[in-house]
Enzyme design. Structure first.
Site, PDB file in Angstrom:
ATOM      1  N   ASP A  74       0.694  -1.131  -0.181  1.00 46.89           N
ATOM      2  CA  ASP A  74      -0.065   0.051  -0.134  1.00 46.89           C
ATOM      3  C   ASP A  74       0.878   1.333   0.064  1.00 46.89           C
ATOM      4  O   ASP A  74       0.417   2.200  -0.682  1.00 46.89           O
ATOM      5  CB  ASP A  74      -0.917  -0.123   1.239  1.00 46.89           C
ATOM      6  CG  ASP A  74      -1.941  -0.965   1.127  1.00 46.89           C
ATOM      7  OD1 ASP A  74      -2.272  -1.416  -0.206  1.00 46.89           O
ATOM      8  OD2 ASP A  74      -2.489  -1.323   2.148  1.00 46.89           O
ATOM      9  N   GLU A 105       1.134  -1.298   5.243  1.00 44.44           N
ATOM     10  CA  GLU A 105      -0.363  -1.860   5.039  1.00 44.44           C
ATOM     11  C   GLU A 105      -1.043  -0.590   5.676  1.00 44.44           C
ATOM     12  O   GLU A 105      -1.049  -0.439   6.707  1.00 44.44           O
ATOM     13  CB  GLU A 105      -0.404  -3.176   5.516  1.00 44.44           C
ATOM     14  CG  GLU A 105      -1.805  -3.678   4.887  1.00 44.44           C
ATOM     15  CD  GLU A 105      -2.056  -3.984   3.426  1.00 44.44           C
ATOM     16  OE1 GLU A 105      -3.052  -4.075   2.983  1.00 44.44           O
ATOM     17  OE2 GLU A 105      -0.799  -3.997   2.924  1.00 44.44           O
ATOM     18  N   LYS A 107      -5.139   0.017   6.414  1.00 46.09           N
ATOM     19  CA  LYS A 107      -6.473  -0.483   6.769  1.00 46.09           C
ATOM     20  C   LYS A 107      -7.207   0.187   7.507  1.00 46.09           C
ATOM     21  O   LYS A 107      -6.784   1.326   8.061  1.00 46.09           O
ATOM     22  CB  LYS A 107      -6.315  -1.938   7.358  1.00 46.09           C
ATOM     23  CG  LYS A 107      -5.558  -3.014   6.787  1.00 46.09           C
ATOM     24  CD  LYS A 107      -6.580  -3.607   5.439  1.00 46.09           C
ATOM     25  CE  LYS A 107      -5.712  -4.710   4.670  1.00 46.09           C
ATOM     26  NZ  LYS A 107      -6.603  -4.812   3.520  1.00 46.09           N
TER      27      LYS A 107
END
Length: 242
Positions: A74, A105, A107
């Protein structure tokens, strides 16, 4: 005349602005893929704005000279000075493993599933082969730069746990292998964490999550120094004429 600046107010204002932006995305963007892309772009833009110019920030795959490829990452923080090749194909970036400082990452929420997911992304990058060659300078030649451990982390807006960094968090992090370790992370409305060398976690308050994350990340990047100079000959061996 008062020439003093309240730095804490500036930092907290920066955090509130970022949190407001991400909460707006979370509230009004209902498609999960679009929401995720918008959140990732917000973090890429923010870190790209505040990190020094020597650091580039993008979404990308990481590759090595043997043709191995990581999972899609990401957010990649990388250097282009000593590892100058960044490949583009159909809008997708492929960054040489030697160039990478850190990967994250991104989220919506901190939980066990997302910790494991981020850990597997970290492992896919750390498993790649990196090269290091001597660097020629005006006074001679520097020896090859020792390879460092790529920083890996997880960035979320909120946490499914209350408190965010209690026993479930510690158990989830403790279950990771050394190649999967997450060094640092930010839960924007819950706090940030840093993995200490002794395996314990340093954490922030919720109101100082963003600035704690940024300062600790920047310190970690400074401690890494410069990325190794890649062996371009090994990458060029994919060509029949070389």
């Amino acid at each position: 005349m008062n020439n003093r600046v309240n730095m804490k107010e500036l930092f907290l204002g920066m955090q509130q602005e970022m949190l407001s932006k991400l909460n707006t995305i979370r509230k009004h963007v209902t498609h999960s893929g679009t929401k995720g892309n918008a959140t990732e772009l917000s973090w890429i833009e923010w870190l790209g704005m505040y990190l020094p110019n020597r650091y580039s920030v993008d979404q990308a795959f990481v590759v090595d000279y043997k043709g191995n490829r990581s999972d899609q990452i990401d957010l990649v923080i990388y250097d282009k000075q000593y590892s100058p090749f960044v490949f583009f194909q159909d809008g997708v970036k492929f960054i040489p493993a030697e160039s990478v400082y850190a990967i994250f990452e991104i989220k919506q929420a901190l939980n066990k599933e997302h910790i494991q997911y981020a850990a597997e992304k970290a492992e896919s990058v750390r498993a790649l082969h990196r090269t290091s060659v001597p660097i020629v300078h005006a006074g001679g030649t520097y020896p090859p730069r020792p390879l460092f451990n790529v920083i890996a982390g997880l960035i979320t807006t909120s946490s499914d746990w209350n408190p965010p960094f209690g026993k479930p968090f510690e158990e989830s992090m403790g279950a990771l292998t050394p190649c999967q370790h997450l060094n640092i992370g930010c839960t924007l409305n819950g706090g940030s964490f840093l993995l200490s060398p002794d395996g314990t976690f340093e954490t922030s308050s919720d109101e100082e999550a963003l600035i704690f994350f940024f300062i600790k990340l920047f310190t970690q990047l400074q401690n890494l120094g410069t990325v190794p100079a890649m062996d371009i000959d090994l990458y060029s061996s994919a060509l029949d004429s070389i």
